[in-house]
Every structure is written in structure tokens, then in C-alpha cells.
Design an enzyme around this catalytic site. Structure first.
Site, PDB file in Angstrom:
ATOM      1  N   LYS A   3       0.842  -1.203   0.000  1.00 45.82           N
ATOM      2  CA  LYS A   3       0.000   0.000   0.000  1.00 45.82           C
ATOM      3  C   LYS A   3       0.880   1.258   0.000  1.00 45.82           C
ATOM      4  O   LYS A   3       2.108   1.164   0.090  1.00 45.82           O
ATOM      5  CB  LYS A   3      -0.937  -0.015   1.218  1.00 45.82           C
ATOM      6  CG  LYS A   3      -1.750  -1.298   1.330  1.00 45.82           C
ATOM      7  CD  LYS A   3      -2.650  -1.521   0.121  1.00 45.82           C
ATOM      8  CE  LYS A   3      -3.569  -2.709   0.255  1.00 45.82           C
ATOM      9  NZ  LYS A   3      -3.076  -3.955  -0.334  1.00 45.82           N
TER      10      LYS A   3
HETATM   11  C1  LIG Z   1      -9.211  -4.148  -1.709  1.00 42.29           C
HETATM   12  C2  LIG Z   1      -8.518  -4.859  -0.590  1.00 42.29           C
HETATM   13  N1  LIG Z   1      -9.216  -5.184   0.512  1.00 42.29           N
HETATM   14  C3  LIG Z   1      -8.632  -5.803   1.556  1.00 42.29           C
HETATM   15  C4  LIG Z   1      -7.297  -6.145   1.530  1.00 42.29           C
HETATM   16  C5  LIG Z   1      -6.680  -6.853   2.704  1.00 42.29           C
HETATM   17  O1  LIG Z   1      -5.745  -6.044   3.352  1.00 42.29           O
HETATM   18  P1  LIG Z   1      -4.727  -6.675   4.434  1.00 42.29           P
HETATM   19  O2  LIG Z   1      -3.633  -7.318   3.665  1.00 42.29           O
HETATM   20  O3  LIG Z   1      -4.252  -5.489   5.222  1.00 42.29           O
HETATM   21  O4  LIG Z   1      -5.497  -7.620   5.259  1.00 42.29           O
HETATM   22  C6  LIG Z   1      -6.528  -5.812   0.408  1.00 42.29           C
HETATM   23  C7  LIG Z   1      -5.108  -6.163   0.354  1.00 42.29           C
HETATM   24  O5  LIG Z   1      -4.476  -6.241  -0.662  1.00 42.29           O
HETATM   25  C8  LIG Z   1      -7.148  -5.159  -0.683  1.00 42.29           C
HETATM   26  O6  LIG Z   1      -6.468  -4.822  -1.793  1.00 42.29           O
END
Ligand SMILES: Cc1ncc(COP(=O)(O)O)c(C=O)c1O
Length: 382
Positions: free
Chosen positions: A180
Site C-alpha cells: 500500500k
Molecule cells: C481491496 C482490498 N481489501 C482488503 C485487503 C486486505 O488487506 P490486508 O492485507 O491489510 O489484510 C486488500 C489487500 O491487498 C485489498 O487490496
């Protein structure tokens, strides 16, 4: 090899983490509190609650929104799988809606068609940092008595209608994974306009124990009547992560500005290639360009997969477009026969190309030049 992405981490983040280690507060403590306050200020949200990642944020969002067995939640299939897995964690059924091919975000008209008596919520994903149609989706949710949950995993630093993502609806979930725009290693944040919900999030992330470790520390020698009031979870962020997050947040606007400059550079170069579609920012939407996606239009002399391998041989790392959950085994077996032609075509014909801060002039140029060269070569222009 030019990488697809790189986190921007400096000695400041390393020092902040080291200071926190030496302070002795290594679990959720004062740094988490400070990071939450700063994130709320930055986004303009009333409250921010730090958690272990965005997937756990989305799980808590489902619980707090009262989603459970028998309920349906409308969400895009073309997203990272966590956007729909969270619905299943709550025992409910994800109902996939189509996206708009120009911004990869939920198509409000398609969402409307999928509302049934069982629908309880809509998850709007700001795909690769591009803000979704928040106002339209919000109006629709209000009309039908549905909860709107924003999956802003990729959207820290993006804005919608002049205000940062995070302050527009009741529940917004962010990620600080290294892929991110800013990172805490793993990490997540929930912003909310509702004080009661923020208290509920704080409770559930720490085993639903009504006095956290930091509260107990502050209470000194006094005995706190602690109790586990319901089924809770351990979804806490650590103070080391939060200390890194505080330093990262200070750089977020600068990073977004630079990422947008790179995106503009790419737009100028790729708009000239008739088979490529560059990202579209709809009116009022400002993207942080967490990723930069090119879509290959029909008739392109190079397929998406050929472009990936040709760029690879030029030393440029790329990725396929965003996945679709309904075509993954984890969903195919559960809900076979789903067809989402717009999402499938967008996913199969798009490619993510390198974009990170700081990206050197010659790296941007190398990427742009390689794409141009591939199209010229297949068209036998050179
Ligand atoms: C659109 C979206 N939602 C949720 C997530 C999940 O995030 P995390 O890896 O912090 O759990 C991601 C991760 O790539 C994502 O791109």
C-alpha cells in the site's frame, strides 16, 4: 529489474520502531493511541481504531454492522479476495456485482439490480486507490436501509469531492500492508463517524475485554473490574507498527503528490497508444495511485499476457490486473456458474506496471519506452 512496487521506509521509521522497542511498550499502547488520533485528524474522521490488518478490520465491520447467517452483502468480485471473504467469516453470503470498466469500481446500477430482501450491506472498494461512487452508493443504501462499508485498503491519501477517504461514511477500513502507499508491515485502521461503533470496534479487537492492557497500566495499583463481555478477537496493532505508521503518515501527502506525477507522466505517454486505456479519475475523485493499471483494448496486437512477458524480458516487473474472486477455487466450488463479463474482461485485459516513490526519471522512462517499443515492434514500425 524494475520492481512493481516498493515501500518508502527511511531511518526515521527504523528509529521510531527502535525507540518503541526500548520503551518497553511493544504491544498495543500509547503509540497506537497517537497513531489513531493522527489518522483521524488526517482523514477528517471522528474516530480511528487501529487493528492488525484490513482483513480483520473488514471482519469487525461485518460484525458491528450486524451481518450474520442468512444475510447477503453486495460487493465486487474484481477485488482482492479479502473484500468478499469477510462476508463469509460472518456466515453471510457475498453477492457479486459488476464494476465499471473505466475505474474498476462498483457499478451502482448493477448493485441496485442485485438488492433483495436479504441484502444487509454493500462493500464499496476504492480499487487500487481510485475512489468509488460513494454518494450514489450511499443514497442507494439509505433508500434501502442498507449499511455501506468502504473497503479503503488501497486508498489512504485518496480524496472524494474535496475530502479525504475515511470521513465519508460510517465504516471505512484501511490497510498498511507494504504493497500500500504507506505501511506498518502488517496493519489496518477503521475510521468511523459513530462514537458507539468506535467503542465497539475497540472492545472487539481486544478479546471484548472491557479494560485493555494500556488502561490497566494507567490505573496503577488500582484493581480494574475487567470482564470479557462477548465473543471478541485479538486483532490488535503493536506499538512498534504504530510508531512506524506515525512517521509514514507524515509523508503521505508528499508520497501521493509524487505518485500522481508519475501517473500523469505515464498517462501522457500511453494515451498516444490507441490500444491502451489509461486510468480514469471521475469527477471529484483524486487517486493516490496505489497501483497504475493499463487496459488493453480489443484489437490490440499484443495480448495482456504477451505484454507481461515482453516487459519482463526488458527487465520490468508487472502484474496481471486485479483478480476476480468468483473464478477462484475458494468461490467456484461454493457458488458455481457465476458470470460477470465486465469484471472478467477488465481483470483479464489489464496489467499493473511499476509505480513507487521515489521512482527515478530513468526508471519511469525505461518503463514508458519499453511499452512503446513493444507496440512499435509488433506493428513493424521499427
Ligand atoms: C481491496 C482490498 N481489501 C482488503 C485487503 C486486505 O488487506 P490486508 O492485507 O491489510 O489484510 C486488500 C489487500 O491487498 C485489498 O487490496
Amino acid at each position: 529489474m524494475i520492481q512493481i512496487a516498493k515501500p518508502y521506509l527511511t531511518k526515521e521509521e527504523a528509529d521510531a520502531a527502535a525507540e518503541t522497542v526500548l520503551s518497553g511498550w511493544v504491544a498495543q499502547g500509547p503509540k497506537v493511541k497517537e497513531f489513531e488520533q493522527r489518522f483521524a485528524e488526517y482523514t477528517g474522521a471522528r474516530h480511528a481504531v487501529a487493528v492488525s490488518n484490513c482483513t480483520t478490520a473488514l471482519h469487525l465491520a461485518m460484525i458491528v454492522a450486524g451481518i450474520g447467517p442468512g444475510d447477503e452483502v453486495i460487493c465486487p468480485s474484481m477485488s482482492y479476495i479479502a473484500s468478499s471473504n469477510c462476508v463469509r467469516y460472518a456466515g453471510a453470503t457475498p453477492v457479486f456485482a459488476e464494476i465499471r470498466p473505466d475505474d474498476f469500481n462498483l457499478d451502482p446500477d448493477d448493485v441496485r439490480k442485485r438488492i433483495t430482501g436479504k441484502t444487509k450491506a454493500v462493500i464499496a472498494v476504492h480499487q487500487i486507490g481510485m475512489p468509488a461512487a460513494i454518494d450514489e452508493l450511499k443514497r442507494m443504501c439509505n433508500e434501502h436501509g442498507l449499511k455501506l462499508i468502504e473497503d479503503a485498503a488501497c486508498a489512504a491519501g485518496s480524496s472524494y469531492k474535496g475530502r479525504k477517504i475515511g470521513c465519508h461514511s460510517e465504516i471505512v477500513c484501511f490497510s498498511f500492508h507494504p504493497r500500500k502507499v504507506i505501511t506498518t508491515g502488517e496493519g489496518g485502521m477503521i475510521t468511523t463517524s459513530n462514537e458507539e461503533l468506535s467503542e465497539k470496534f475497540r472492545l472487539l479487537r481486544q478479546h471484548a475485554m472491557n479494560a485493555g492492557g494500556y488502561d490497566r497500566h494507567l490505573s496503577g495499583a488500582g484493581v480494574l473490574p475487567e470482564e470479557h463481555t462477548e465473543l471478541g478477537y485479538n486483532y490488535r496493532m503493536t506499538d512498534m507498527q504504530a510508531a512506524i505508521g506515525i512517521r509514514q503518515l507524515e509523508k503521505l501527502d508528499m508520497i501521493v503528490k509524487e505518485r500522481r506525477n508519475i501517473a500523469e507522466f505515464y498517462n501522457r505517454r500511453f494515451e498516444k497508444i490507441e490500444w491502451l486505456k489509461v486510468p480514469v479519475e471521475k469527477e471529484g475523485c483524486i487517486s493516490n495511485y496505489q497501483s497504475y493499471a493499463l487496459t488493453l483494448l480489443s484489437g490490440s496486437p499484443v495480448s495482456r499476457d504477451e505484454l507481461i512477458s515482453l516487459l519482463g524480458s526488458e527487465g520490468i516487473s508487472t502484474r496481471k490486473g486485479i483478480m476476480t474472486a468468483h473464478r477462484e477455487k475458494a468461490y467456484r466450488d461454493l457458488m458455481p456458474g457465476i458470470s460477470l463479463p465486465v469484471s472478467e474482461s477488465a481483470s483479464d485485459n489489464s496489467i499493473l506496471i511499476p509505480l513507487y516513490y521515489p521512482m527515478k526519471e530513468d526508471e519511469k522512462e525505461q518503463v514508458a519506452h519499453a511499452v512503446e517499443k513493444i507496440f512499435r515492434k509488433v506493428l513493424k514500425i521499427v
